[in-house]
Design a protein around this motif. Structure first.
Motif, PDB file in Angstrom:
ATOM      1  N   SER A 176      11.583  83.572  65.624  1.00 36.10           N
ATOM      2  CA  SER A 176      11.923  84.974  65.401  1.00 36.10           C
ATOM      3  C   SER A 176      13.392  85.126  65.045  1.00 36.10           C
ATOM      4  CB  SER A 176      11.599  85.788  66.659  1.00 36.10           C
ATOM      5  OG  SER A 176      10.217  85.750  66.925  1.00 36.10           O
ATOM      6  N   THR A 177      14.245  84.343  65.698  1.00 35.40           N
ATOM      7  CA  THR A 177      15.673  84.392  65.398  1.00 35.40           C
ATOM      8  C   THR A 177      15.927  83.954  63.967  1.00 35.40           C
ATOM      9  OG1 THR A 177      16.221  83.949  67.691  1.00 35.40           O
ATOM     10  CG2 THR A 177      17.945  83.532  66.056  1.00 35.40           C
ATOM     11  N   ARG A 178      15.289  82.879  63.536  1.00 43.35           N
ATOM     12  CA  ARG A 178      15.451  82.405  62.164  1.00 43.35           C
ATOM     13  C   ARG A 178      14.951  83.458  61.179  1.00 43.35           C
ATOM     14  NH1 ARG A 178      13.662  77.492  64.307  1.00 43.35           N
ATOM     15  NH2 ARG A 178      11.557  77.878  63.520  1.00 43.35           N
ATOM     16  N   ALA A 179      13.835  84.119  61.504  1.00 44.00           N
ATOM     17  CA  ALA A 179      13.261  85.107  60.590  1.00 44.00           C
ATOM     18  C   ALA A 179      14.238  86.238  60.337  1.00 44.00           C
ATOM     19  CB  ALA A 179      11.955  85.660  61.162  1.00 44.00           C
ATOM     20  N   ARG A 180      14.986  86.654  61.366  1.00 45.43           N
ATOM     21  CA  ARG A 180      15.943  87.728  61.184  1.00 45.43           C
ATOM     22  C   ARG A 180      17.071  87.318  60.254  1.00 45.43           C
ATOM     23  NH1 ARG A 180      14.740  88.595  66.741  1.00 45.43           N
ATOM     24  NH2 ARG A 180      16.505  87.322  67.404  1.00 45.43           N
ATOM     25  N   ALA A 181      17.362  86.016  60.208  1.00 46.97           N
ATOM     26  CA  ALA A 181      18.459  85.520  59.376  1.00 46.97           C
ATOM     27  C   ALA A 181      18.007  85.264  57.939  1.00 46.97           C
ATOM     28  CB  ALA A 181      19.040  84.242  59.971  1.00 46.97           C
ATOM     29  N   LEU A 182      16.706  85.221  57.702  1.00 46.15           N
ATOM     30  CA  LEU A 182      16.179  84.942  56.376  1.00 46.15           C
ATOM     31  C   LEU A 182      15.905  86.237  55.633  1.00 46.15           C
ATOM     32  CD1 LEU A 182      13.535  82.204  57.262  1.00 46.15           C
ATOM     33  CD2 LEU A 182      15.788  81.818  56.271  1.00 46.15           C
ATOM     34  N   SER A 183      15.916  86.154  54.297  1.00 51.16           N
ATOM     35  CA  SER A 183      15.435  87.281  53.510  1.00 51.16           C
ATOM     36  C   SER A 183      13.931  87.369  53.701  1.00 51.16           C
ATOM     37  CB  SER A 183      15.762  87.061  52.034  1.00 51.16           C
ATOM     38  OG  SER A 183      14.974  85.999  51.513  1.00 51.16           O
ATOM     39  N   LEU A 184      13.338  88.498  53.280  1.00 57.10           N
ATOM     40  CA  LEU A 184      11.890  88.638  53.408  1.00 57.10           C
ATOM     41  C   LEU A 184      11.167  87.558  52.613  1.00 57.10           C
ATOM     42  CD1 LEU A 184      11.490  92.529  53.181  1.00 57.10           C
ATOM     43  CD2 LEU A 184      11.162  91.091  55.202  1.00 57.10           C
ATOM     44  N   ASP A 185      11.667  87.282  51.406  1.00 60.19           N
ATOM     45  CA  ASP A 185      11.044  86.237  50.583  1.00 60.19           C
ATOM     46  C   ASP A 185      11.100  84.879  51.280  1.00 60.19           C
ATOM     47  OD1 ASP A 185      10.596  88.156  48.710  1.00 60.19           O
ATOM     48  OD2 ASP A 185      12.098  87.465  47.288  1.00 60.19           O
ATOM     49  N   GLU A 186      12.272  84.559  51.809  1.00 58.35           N
ATOM     50  CA  GLU A 186      12.433  83.266  52.476  1.00 58.35           C
ATOM     51  C   GLU A 186      11.584  83.198  53.739  1.00 58.35           C
ATOM     52  OE1 GLU A 186      17.074  82.225  51.276  1.00 58.35           O
ATOM     53  OE2 GLU A 186      16.640  83.513  52.998  1.00 58.35           O
ATOM     54  N   GLY A 187      11.515  84.319  54.460  1.00 63.58           N
ATOM     55  CA  GLY A 187      10.704  84.347  55.666  1.00 63.58           C
ATOM     56  C   GLY A 187       9.232  84.147  55.368  1.00 63.58           C
ATOM     57  N   ALA A 188       8.761  84.763  54.280  1.00 61.29           N
ATOM     58  CA  ALA A 188       7.362  84.603  53.890  1.00 61.29           C
ATOM     59  C   ALA A 188       7.067  83.146  53.524  1.00 61.29           C
ATOM     60  CB  ALA A 188       7.033  85.518  52.723  1.00 61.29           C
ATOM     61  N   LYS A 189       8.018  82.507  52.842  1.00 54.85           N
ATOM     62  CA  LYS A 189       7.838  81.089  52.494  1.00 54.85           C
ATOM     63  C   LYS A 189       7.811  80.227  53.753  1.00 54.85           C
ATOM     64  CE  LYS A 189       9.959  81.443  47.896  1.00 54.85           C
ATOM     65  NZ  LYS A 189      11.123  81.101  47.059  1.00 54.85           N
ATOM     66  N   ALA A 190       8.664  80.583  54.731  1.00 56.57           N
ATOM     67  CA  ALA A 190       8.680  79.828  55.990  1.00 56.57           C
ATOM     68  C   ALA A 190       7.361  80.001  56.735  1.00 56.57           C
ATOM     69  CB  ALA A 190       9.846  80.291  56.860  1.00 56.57           C
ATOM     70  N   LEU A 191       6.828  81.229  56.714  1.00 60.11           N
ATOM     71  CA  LEU A 191       5.534  81.479  57.350  1.00 60.11           C
ATOM     72  C   LEU A 191       4.456  80.629  56.695  1.00 60.11           C
ATOM     73  CD1 LEU A 191       3.541  82.999  59.150  1.00 60.11           C
ATOM     74  CD2 LEU A 191       3.544  84.854  57.457  1.00 60.11           C
ATOM     75  N   SER A 192       4.469  80.604  55.361  1.00 65.53           N
ATOM     76  CA  SER A 192       3.489  79.793  54.638  1.00 65.53           C
ATOM     77  C   SER A 192       3.632  78.315  54.983  1.00 65.53           C
ATOM     78  CB  SER A 192       3.657  79.995  53.132  1.00 65.53           C
ATOM     79  OG  SER A 192       2.755  79.178  52.417  1.00 65.53           O
ATOM     80  N   THR A 193       4.869  77.861  55.106  1.00 63.78           N
ATOM     81  CA  THR A 193       5.113  76.455  55.448  1.00 63.78           C
ATOM     82  C   THR A 193       4.534  76.117  56.812  1.00 63.78           C
ATOM     83  OG1 THR A 193       7.132  76.353  54.117  1.00 63.78           O
ATOM     84  CG2 THR A 193       6.899  74.722  55.880  1.00 63.78           C
ATOM     85  N   HIS A 194       4.728  77.015  57.783  1.00 62.98           N
ATOM     86  CA  HIS A 194       4.171  76.784  59.115  1.00 62.98           C
ATOM     87  C   HIS A 194       2.645  76.761  59.077  1.00 62.98           C
ATOM     88  CE1 HIS A 194       8.079  76.909  60.811  1.00 62.98           C
ATOM     89  NE2 HIS A 194       8.235  78.222  60.788  1.00 62.98           N
ATOM     90  N   CYS A 195       2.059  77.703  58.320  1.00 61.22           N
ATOM     91  CA  CYS A 195       0.598  77.748  58.210  1.00 61.22           C
ATOM     92  C   CYS A 195       0.057  76.467  57.580  1.00 61.22           C
ATOM     93  CB  CYS A 195       0.161  78.950  57.386  1.00 61.22           C
ATOM     94  SG  CYS A 195       0.355  80.553  58.206  1.00 61.22           S
ATOM     95  N   MET A 196       0.672  76.058  56.473  1.00 63.87           N
ATOM     96  CA  MET A 196       0.212  74.843  55.811  1.00 63.87           C
ATOM     97  C   MET A 196       0.450  73.611  56.685  1.00 63.87           C
ATOM     98  SD  MET A 196      -1.269  75.711  53.039  1.00 63.87           S
ATOM     99  CE  MET A 196      -1.758  77.269  53.839  1.00 63.87           C
ATOM    100  N   GLY A 197       1.528  73.640  57.476  1.00 71.61           N
ATOM    101  CA  GLY A 197       1.785  72.537  58.397  1.00 71.61           C
ATOM    102  C   GLY A 197       0.689  72.407  59.437  1.00 71.61           C
ATOM    103  N   ALA A 198       0.161  73.562  59.869  1.00 69.15           N
ATOM    104  CA  ALA A 198      -0.932  73.530  60.842  1.00 69.15           C
ATOM    105  C   ALA A 198      -2.179  72.898  60.228  1.00 69.15           C
ATOM    106  CB  ALA A 198      -1.229  74.947  61.323  1.00 69.15           C
ATOM    107  N   PHE A 199      -2.468  73.267  58.985  1.00 70.60           N
ATOM    108  CA  PHE A 199      -3.624  72.655  58.313  1.00 70.60           C
ATOM    109  C   PHE A 199      -3.383  71.162  58.060  1.00 70.60           C
ATOM    110  CE2 PHE A 199      -4.278  77.143  56.982  1.00 70.60           C
ATOM    111  CZ  PHE A 199      -5.584  77.297  57.418  1.00 70.60           C
TER     112      PHE A 199
END
Length: 234
Positions: free
Chosen positions: A17-40
């Motif tokens: 959550s702390t990192r998300a606040r420091a990221l732009s929305l675009d970057e945060g969305a990419k980070a979310l996708s990275t975490h999701c794909m990492g889970a798969f």
């Protein structure tokens, strides 16, 4: 039984959550996708592992047949193992479909956030008020897509829980085969090898689940932070 070491680094609560606040929305969305794909990605190789378990059960059944009455219980256990293998194969198919859907959601979220950014930049750079309708539509769409991505991550968490159950049940089978081995006389070595090999496969399953759950927790934290930011920017 200890699981194999996880390759994912430990993360303190709230760090995503702390990192998300420091990221732009675009970057945060990419980070979310990275975490999701990492889970798969954590379950890469599940198909092969399930096949290895199936072959092990078939070989164990042959050994049980050679052991005669001493192998009756082992034969029943190996048949149960193949039922668990079928569960793994079904879960893998469901996760593959979920992965494709999640990847599509990620692409669509990125496009919506890019559209939102352009709408707001146009207003800021040209001195015109942005189209409130277009901005509201892009914002609502991005928020909904983020929610769907988080739902998919939670669904994957459910699949991971079922895979953990398969690992636990397989562990019970391996333990019982080891018990049967102790009373199998000259067939003890064969049965004990089956038990030991099954336990190695179980450790791999447990490691997959741990890595996936780590990524799912990160995705959930990141997704919640982004959703709050979108709501605040409305």
């Amino acid at each position: 039984m200890s699981s194999l070491p996880s390759s994912a680094p430990a993360t303190r609560p709230g760090a995503s959550s702390t990192r998300a606040r420091a990221l732009s929305l675009d970057e945060g969305a990419k980070a979310l996708s990275t975490h999701c794909m990492g889970a798969f990605q954590a379950f890469q190789g599940l198909n092969q592992l399930a096949e290895d378990m199936r072959i092990l059960s078939l070989n164990a059944e042959l050994a049980a047949g050679r052991a005669g009455t001493a192998g009756v219980a082992v034969r029943a256990l190996t048949q149960y193992t193949r039922q668990l293998v079928s569960q793994l194969n079904r879960l893998e198919q469901e996760m593959s479909a979920l992965k494709i859907a999640t990847n599509d959601l990620s692409d669509r979220t990125t496009k919506d956030l890019e559209a939102l950014r352009q709408i707001r930049e146009t207003a800021a750079n040209d001195g015109y008020e942005s189209s409130q309708r277009n901005e509201a539509e892009a914002l609502a769409s991005a928020t909904a897509l983020l929610g769907q991505m988080m739902d998919n991550a939670r669904k994957l968490g459910g699949h991971a829980g079922r895979i953990r159950q398969v690992a636990d049940q397989s562990n019970g089978i391996a333990t019982n085969i080891a018990i049967e081995a102790a009373a199998a006389g000259r067939h003890e070595s064969e049965f004990r090898t089956v038990s030991d090999t099954m336990k190695r496969y179980i450790e791999v399953l447990q490691s997959m689940v741990e890595r996936a759950n780590h990524a799912i927790r990160q995705a959930d934290e990141m997704g919640q932070a982004l959703t709050r930011r979108l709501a605040a920017s409305a």
